[in-house]
Enzyme design. Structure first.
Site, PDB file in Angstrom:
ATOM      1  N   ASP A   1       0.880  -1.286   0.020  1.00 31.57           N
ATOM      2  CA  ASP A   1       0.080   0.108  -0.055  1.00 31.57           C
ATOM      3  C   ASP A   1       0.925   1.194   0.109  1.00 31.57           C
ATOM      4  O   ASP A   1       2.068   1.086   0.130  1.00 31.57           O
ATOM      5  CB  ASP A   1      -0.748   0.098   1.057  1.00 31.57           C
ATOM      6  CG  ASP A   1      -1.843   1.340   1.329  1.00 31.57           C
ATOM      7  OD1 ASP A   1      -2.260   1.552   0.271  1.00 31.57           O
ATOM      8  OD2 ASP A   1      -1.624   1.648   2.501  1.00 31.57           O
TER       9      ASP A   1
ATOM     10  N   ASP B   1      -0.186   5.044   1.162  1.00 31.23           N
ATOM     11  CA  ASP B   1      -0.510   6.095   2.194  1.00 31.23           C
ATOM     12  C   ASP B   1      -0.518   5.325   3.756  1.00 31.23           C
ATOM     13  O   ASP B   1      -1.146   4.357   3.842  1.00 31.23           O
ATOM     14  CB  ASP B   1      -1.770   6.827   1.967  1.00 31.23           C
ATOM     15  CG  ASP B   1      -1.825   7.477   0.562  1.00 31.23           C
ATOM     16  OD1 ASP B   1      -0.674   8.204   0.591  1.00 31.23           O
ATOM     17  OD2 ASP B   1      -2.745   7.716   0.113  1.00 31.23           O
TER      18      ASP B   1
END
Length: 241
Positions: free
Chosen positions: A8, A10
């Site tokens: 991922d 953020d």
């Protein structure tokens, strides 16, 4: 046989949310209430489209927006981790699967010189028009009921593995590194021998703990919570050695 690391972005690679960090580029460094109140659950990408239009309306130029995005802090140990991956590409493939957007991710990776670690980025496509306005589109359509309408990370991961297999690339293990609720769907698709790496104290780890305490089904993969990219680096180094 290689290791695939799927990140991922953020609150995983970077220690903030890039979509909210960009608000620092506006003259007041905040959004008006009418805009904030226009968000509808599960439709973040459409909301960000309105945010980016508002930023353009404030005469914010792309160069200024880029400078702001390049100041976003990386999570501790992530630069070292990505550098290690970049130095070991014969053993490790690495992708990003993110609900941010392609331009923000590209700007941020290039600012720190770690873009060579990443083989592919799967995120909402963004572009800048002749006026200097940025726009963003949904990544894809899907039929998963668990995920936001614009992105099912499980489908992205599955499609990538299938594409790689057709090209003759098979993975000995997959390490999925994330923090949020939308990372739960892809780690449920991992197999024994794979590793799910939820960030400690964040939504994904809390969701896994809740399901375990309730006696609900948990992923087949080994669960390895992390605080720093250095912990992930140690795990990858052990695989290669």
């Amino acid at each position: 046989m290689k290791t695939l690391v799927a990140f991922d972005f953020d609150h995983t690679i970077v220690d903030e949310n890039s979509d909210t960090w960009v608000i620092r580029s506006t003259p007041d460094q905040r959004l008006p209430d009418w805009l904030k109140q226009s968000y509808q659950k599960g439709r973040w990408t459409e909301y960000m489209g309105r945010v980016l239009t508002y930023i353009g309306d404030q005469s914010v130029q792309p160069d200024h927006m880029r400078a702001v995005m390049e100041s976003i802090p990386y999570t501790e140990g992530m630069i070292e981790l990505l550098t290690f991956i970049s130095d070991n590409k014969k053993d490790i493939d690495c992708i990003i699967v993110s609900d941010a957007n392609t331009i923000f991710i590209d700007w941020i990776l290039h600012a720190s010189g770690v873009q060579s670690a990443i083989d592919d980025v799967f995120s909402n496509p963004a572009s800048i028009d002749a006026r200097g306005y940025m726009s963003v589109r949904c990544f894809h359509a899907h039929d998963c009921q668990q995920c936001p309408v614009n992105l099912c990370k499980r489908k992205v991961l599955s499609d990538f593995k299938e594409s790689q297999a057709k090209a003759g690339v098979h993975y000995e293990r997959i390490c999925y590194v994330g923090d949020g609720g939308n990372d739960f769907c892809p780690i449920n698709d991992l197999n024994e021998g794979d590793i799910a790496m939820p960030r400690k104290g964040y939504t994904l780890e809390k969701l896994l703990c809740k399901r375990r305490s309730e006696g609900s089904a948990t992923p087949r993969a080994k669960i390895m919570p992390w605080e720093s990219g250095n912990e992930i680096l140690q795990e990858l180094r052990a695989f290669i050695q």
